[in-house]
Design an enzyme around this catalytic site. Structure first.
Site, PDB file in Angstrom:
ATOM      1  N   TYR A 143      41.153  38.836  29.508  1.00  0.00           N
ATOM      2  CA  TYR A 143      40.495  39.004  30.798  1.00  0.00           C
ATOM      3  C   TYR A 143      41.254  40.044  31.590  1.00  0.00           C
ATOM      4  O   TYR A 143      42.488  39.986  31.675  1.00  0.00           O
ATOM      5  CB  TYR A 143      40.479  37.674  31.554  1.00  0.00           C
ATOM      6  CG  TYR A 143      39.879  37.751  32.943  1.00  0.00           C
ATOM      7  CD1 TYR A 143      38.520  38.019  33.122  1.00  0.00           C
ATOM      8  CD2 TYR A 143      40.664  37.547  34.079  1.00  0.00           C
ATOM      9  CE1 TYR A 143      37.964  38.085  34.390  1.00  0.00           C
ATOM     10  CE2 TYR A 143      40.113  37.604  35.351  1.00  0.00           C
ATOM     11  CZ  TYR A 143      38.765  37.869  35.510  1.00  0.00           C
ATOM     12  OH  TYR A 143      38.223  37.922  36.761  1.00  0.00           O
ATOM     13  N   ASP A 238      48.132  44.963  30.494  1.00  0.00           N
ATOM     14  CA  ASP A 238      47.725  44.201  31.668  1.00  0.00           C
ATOM     15  C   ASP A 238      48.705  43.039  31.804  1.00  0.00           C
ATOM     16  O   ASP A 238      48.558  42.013  31.154  1.00  0.00           O
ATOM     17  CB  ASP A 238      46.289  43.711  31.508  1.00  0.00           C
ATOM     18  CG  ASP A 238      45.834  42.879  32.701  1.00  0.00           C
ATOM     19  OD1 ASP A 238      46.684  42.599  33.575  1.00  0.00           O
ATOM     20  OD2 ASP A 238      44.645  42.511  32.749  1.00  0.00           O
ATOM     21  N   LYS A 266      49.373  38.922  40.822  1.00  0.00           N
ATOM     22  CA  LYS A 266      49.910  37.557  40.892  1.00  0.00           C
ATOM     23  C   LYS A 266      51.338  37.516  41.473  1.00  0.00           C
ATOM     24  O   LYS A 266      51.498  37.707  42.659  1.00  0.00           O
ATOM     25  CB  LYS A 266      49.770  36.873  39.529  1.00  0.00           C
ATOM     26  CG  LYS A 266      48.272  36.800  39.144  1.00  0.00           C
ATOM     27  CD  LYS A 266      47.912  35.841  38.046  1.00  0.00           C
ATOM     28  CE  LYS A 266      46.395  35.644  38.021  1.00  0.00           C
ATOM     29  NZ  LYS A 266      45.695  36.299  36.921  1.00  0.00           N
TER      30      LYS A 266
HETATM   31  C1  LIG Z   1      44.385  37.193  37.043  1.00  0.00           C
HETATM   32  C2  LIG Z   1      44.252  38.331  36.113  1.00  0.00           C
HETATM   33  C3  LIG Z   1      43.532  39.489  36.439  1.00  0.00           C
HETATM   34  C4  LIG Z   1      42.701  39.602  37.684  1.00  0.00           C
HETATM   35  O1  LIG Z   1      43.456  39.563  38.840  1.00  0.00           O
HETATM   36  P1  LIG Z   1      42.705  39.215  40.222  1.00  0.00           P
HETATM   37  O2  LIG Z   1      43.778  39.336  41.233  1.00  0.00           O
HETATM   38  O3  LIG Z   1      42.150  37.834  40.050  1.00  0.00           O
HETATM   39  O4  LIG Z   1      41.621  40.221  40.395  1.00  0.00           O
HETATM   40  C5  LIG Z   1      43.554  40.551  35.560  1.00  0.00           C
HETATM   41  N1  LIG Z   1      44.242  40.480  34.416  1.00  0.00           N
HETATM   42  C6  LIG Z   1      44.939  39.387  34.062  1.00  0.00           C
HETATM   43  C7  LIG Z   1      45.705  39.394  32.785  1.00  0.00           C
HETATM   44  C8  LIG Z   1      44.965  38.270  34.889  1.00  0.00           C
HETATM   45  O5  LIG Z   1      45.626  37.176  34.511  1.00  0.00           O
END
Ligand SMILES: *Cc1c(COP(=O)(O)O)cnc(C)c1O
Length: 431
Positions: A143, A238, A266
């Protein structure tokens, strides 16, 4: 303030789609209705009716220091009094970028944004602008936020051209997306042999966390790095979830693999809406105002969020809690494993440091397909049994649970005791 949760849930559903502002919060995949939070402190959450929970969601991993950590609260209170947004540069942004770069030396140039979604969306735009290519490889089950052209997983089979996973996304937007199975170095290698020179970027969660936790295989990571280098493709890690979580320098420090670009979110925002992307200098030089790739934000580098991020990173550098977090993670993993064994429930627990997922399956979980074999009915029963005993797990089989520095041995032991009882209930259901 309304304190009756049934009534709150009624009102919420009248206005907010599904009663929530982000879908997993609704408990859809485990059934029932969510509780409404009154406050959080350390590793605890209280709902508006006064019930207390040990929190393993921790704002989906954003809160490595737990709720309302005094260092962050104090710093943020002082920041708010100086104004909450300026739309002009601040020394804080410079300091945070420097701190980020100390942890992630591969981020030679950094841009602050407001969410992980924005970070990955922008990183891909930059990679496409820099390479002049359109195609992107993404791995099934990873994701990367909800940008249109990243909202696709697989049909079936190895190499599939992207079909949108969400209504409202035109196929034209995902047609340049190539979806491959996570951890499959062979499939990746073959695709790069065929398409490598047309591929702008490979984006990956170096440790998958959004189909449940799935650690990477070493040969997979190595193939990602060597093939992208060979074809001039931008490798994007990511690390929105793993950055500052699995190590101070993220998965890239843990495994010693250097991507071309990195996305953070995060933890870097200390519980505030802040994220970042960055990478090699010559790549990032295409970003406006230096170059032709446009990307901007009214609240980007927000002084309050940046202050929370800075306080978090400073605290992490001072205390370096990663060894301890890993110990706690191992303890909990072993406790859950043996509790499940006692009642002969087959589980696979995947863990990297303080992030883990307990899959209700007897087969190793190494990719999306094997994750999907997990028994979601068993998970839902386990989730609700734990919740009744005051333990708040992520309300989906396919999410990671997170430990913070605030989770102590007392809470871990309580969790293990509750798990024994919860597994007994699950056993009645599935055996
Ligand atoms: C949480 C997450 C996102 C998205 O971040 P948001 O702040 O919710 O838009 C993208 N990539 C990874 C790996 C994530 O865990």
């Amino acid at each position: 303030m309304e304190r009756n949760q049934d009534q709150l849930w009624e009102r919420a559903q009248q206005l907010l789609p599904g009663g929530v502002n982000s879908p997993v919060r609704s408990f859809r995949s485990v059934g029932g209705q969510p509780f409404f939070v009154d406050r959080g402190q350390g590793c605890y959450l209280w709902d508006v009716e006064g019930n207390r929970f040990i929190d393993y969601v921790c704002s989906w991993g954003a809160l490595l220091l737990g709720h309302s950590h005094p260092r962050i609260v104090t710093a943020v209170q002082a920041a708010v009094e100086r104004g909450t947004s300026y739309g002009a540069p601040t020394p804080l942004e410079v300091a945070l970028a420097e701190k980020i770069q100390e942890a992630f030396p591969t981020m030679e140039r950094i841009r602050l944004v407001n969410s992980g979604t924005e970070a990955t969306m922008s990183a891909l735009r930059v990679a496409r602008g820099y390479t002049g290519r359109d195609k992107v490889i993404k791995f099934i089950g990873c994701y990367h936020g909800h940008a249109d052209y990243l909202l696709a997983k697989a049909g079936s089979g190895a190499t599939t051209f992207g079909v949108p996973d969400s209504a409202g996304v035109p196929p034209s937007l995902t047609q340049d997306l190539i979806l491959l199975p996570f951890n499959d170095a062979g499939a990746f290698q073959r695709t790069m042999d065929q398409w490598g020179d047309h591929i702008a970027a490979v984006i990956v969660e170096p440790i998958a966390g959004n189909m449940g936790v799935i650690p990477p295989k070493w040969d997979f990571l190595v193939a990602l790095r060597s093939e992208t280098k060979k074809h001039g493709t931008v490798l994007i890690f990511d690390e929105v979830m793993t950055g500052f979580r699995v190590a101070y320098g993220g998965a890239q420090a843990l495994y010693g693999i250097q991507p071309d670009m990195t996305c953070l979110g995060k933890i870097v925002g200390g519980g505030f809406p802040l994220a970042a992307y960055g990478g090699r200098k010559e790549i990032m030089q295409v970003v406006a105002p230096l170059g032709p790739v446009y990307q901007a934000g009214t609240l980007s580098g927000n002084p309050v969020a940046v202050t929370a991020g800075l306080a978090t990173l400073q605290f992490l550098q001072e205390t370096h809690p990663y060894g301890e977090l890993d110990e706690k993670g191992r303890w909990l993993q072993e406790a859950l494993q043996s509790a499940a064994q006692k009642v002969r429930i087959p589980v696979q627990i995947n863990r990297v440091g303080s992030m883990m997922t307990l899959f209700f399956t007897d087969q190793p979980v190494t990719d999306y397909e094997s994750a999907m074999r997990a028994n979601t009915r068993a998970f839902a029963a386990f989730f609700h049994a734990m919740l009744e005993m005051g333990i708040f797990l992520p309300p989906s089989q396919f999410e990671a649970l997170f430990l913070s520095i605030a989770h102590g041995s007392e809470e871990l032991e309580k969790t293990a005791d509750a798990a024994e009882k919860a597994f007994e209930k699950v056993a009645l259901l599935i055996n």
